[in-house]
Write an enzyme that holds these catalytic residues in place. Structure first.
Site, PDB file in Angstrom:
ATOM      1  N   ARG A 159      -5.697  -5.033  -5.310  1.00  0.00           N
ATOM      2  CA  ARG A 159      -5.925  -4.274  -6.555  1.00  0.00           C
ATOM      3  C   ARG A 159      -4.639  -3.587  -7.027  1.00  0.00           C
ATOM      4  O   ARG A 159      -4.668  -2.495  -7.562  1.00  0.00           O
ATOM      5  CB  ARG A 159      -7.055  -3.250  -6.378  1.00  0.00           C
ATOM      6  CG  ARG A 159      -8.387  -3.869  -5.977  1.00  0.00           C
ATOM      7  CD  ARG A 159      -8.920  -4.844  -7.034  1.00  0.00           C
ATOM      8  NE  ARG A 159     -10.122  -5.499  -6.546  1.00  0.00           N
ATOM      9  CZ  ARG A 159     -10.130  -6.695  -5.943  1.00  0.00           C
ATOM     10  NH1 ARG A 159      -8.992  -7.363  -5.783  1.00  0.00           N
ATOM     11  NH2 ARG A 159     -11.257  -7.222  -5.528  1.00  0.00           N
ATOM     12  N   SER A 209     -16.796  -1.632  -9.814  1.00  0.00           N
ATOM     13  CA  SER A 209     -16.610  -1.102  -8.466  1.00  0.00           C
ATOM     14  C   SER A 209     -15.735   0.147  -8.534  1.00  0.00           C
ATOM     15  O   SER A 209     -14.621   0.112  -9.041  1.00  0.00           O
ATOM     16  CB  SER A 209     -15.952  -2.166  -7.582  1.00  0.00           C
ATOM     17  OG  SER A 209     -15.728  -1.674  -6.290  1.00  0.00           O
ATOM     18  N   GLU A 219     -10.785   2.950  -7.098  1.00  0.00           N
ATOM     19  CA  GLU A 219     -10.216   1.749  -7.711  1.00  0.00           C
ATOM     20  C   GLU A 219     -10.154   1.927  -9.225  1.00  0.00           C
ATOM     21  O   GLU A 219      -9.264   1.413  -9.891  1.00  0.00           O
ATOM     22  CB  GLU A 219     -11.085   0.536  -7.354  1.00  0.00           C
ATOM     23  CG  GLU A 219     -10.689  -0.767  -7.997  1.00  0.00           C
ATOM     24  CD  GLU A 219     -11.589  -1.910  -7.556  1.00  0.00           C
ATOM     25  OE1 GLU A 219     -11.939  -2.744  -8.405  1.00  0.00           O
ATOM     26  OE2 GLU A 219     -11.953  -1.960  -6.366  1.00  0.00           O
TER      27      GLU A 219
END
Length: 295
Positions: free
Chosen positions: A167, A217, A287
């Protein structure tokens, strides 16, 4: 109306909650929708000349905009969405919808993009975050990207220079903005590709609360653990602050169930981080990006 930017779609004091997946976010001073690189360059040049801040929102999927909104220019690439194929190389502008791009690859029997068939967002945002799911990620197929630097220069960045990680990409530090990207795909079988995409979409529908606004998420996967599992073990499923709650369907998601605000999201994220750390000793790392000003 900014006379120097006449002809460009620019909206003043525009509420960003109408454009974010979470359905939260205060106003942008100026929200701009450039149709091409020339219009984009004009906006950035004007903002830099006037010492006005500017940023690109992408599809605003894995993002929370605070309730006070964003000063200066917010640029959205909705109209910069062309997708081209050259042999097995797919080139997409930053505003191209990621899910629709995977469908184009499927239509031409090209494999490699199946993992992204259910990931909301844009090509630009997917490159920025090195988006991934079900064992695949953008870095596996990425060739290069054209980017706009903070000074307004356009340059090309290779996969090596992008320094992808989980990520993560180098442009998260440099401030460069993706305006288009190239991906290396492979010839495949249409039916096989279609079946795999159907399988992944079915899994997503079973496990994720797609029926509610959310930022996707919320937390990165901690080494050796799953964020959703840790949240569930801390008995936080269904926990609610204001109009935002931890999803009963998947604890790794926070959903907007009743006109929630960005502050509700931030307060719930902070509460989950603290509670999970107290319960398991693992500190979760968000995230989702959080930007803008508080009220």
């Amino acid at each position: 109306m900014i006379t120097e930017l006449h002809g460009i779609d620019i909206r003043e004091n525009e509420p960003l909650k109408h454009y974010t997946y979470t359905k939260v976010g205060g106003p942008a001073d100026f929200l701009a929708f450039p149709r091409n690189h020339y219009e984009l360059s004009r906006i950035v040049a004007y903002a830099n000349k006037e010492n006005m801040p500017w940023l690109v929102l992408g599809n605003a999927s894995n993002l929370i905009v605070r309730d006070g909104g964003i000063r200066g220019f917010v640029i959205m690439f909705d109209k910069l969405n062309a997708v081209h194929l050259n042999g097995y190389t797919l080139e997409a502008e930053a505003g191209a919808n990621l899910i629709e791009t995977t469908k184009i690859a499927k239509f031409h029997s090209l494999t490699g993009f199946e993992f992204a068939c259910g990931i909301p967002g844009s090509i630009g945002g997917a490159v920025f975050m090195n988006a991934g799911a079900y064992g695949g990620e953008i870095s596996h197929i990425f060739l290069s990207a054209k980017v706009l630097t903070p000074s307004g220069e356009i340059k090309t960045i290779s996969a090596r220079d992008m320094a992808f990680g989980y990520r993560h990409s180098a442009i998260q530090e440099t401030g460069d903005i993706v305006i288009s990207a190239k991906f290396a795909l492979k010839p495949g079988n249409y039916d096989t590709i279609s079946q795999e995409m159907n399988r992944l979409n079915h899994l997503r529908q079973l496990k994720q609360p797609l029926e509610f606004p959310s930022c996707g998420s919320v937390f990165k996967r901690p080494p050796g653990h799953f964020a959703g599992q840790l949240i569930m073990e801390a008995n936080l499923k269904g926990h609610r602050i204001g109009g935002v709650e931890v999803s009963e369907k998947h604890a790794g998601f926070m959903i907007n169930v009743a006109d929630g605000t960005a502050k509700d999201y931030e307060d719930l994220i902070a509460y989950v981080i603290e509670t999970v750390e107290n319960h398991s000793g693992v500190r979760l790392e968000p995230e989702v990006r959080i930007i803008g000003e508080n009220l």
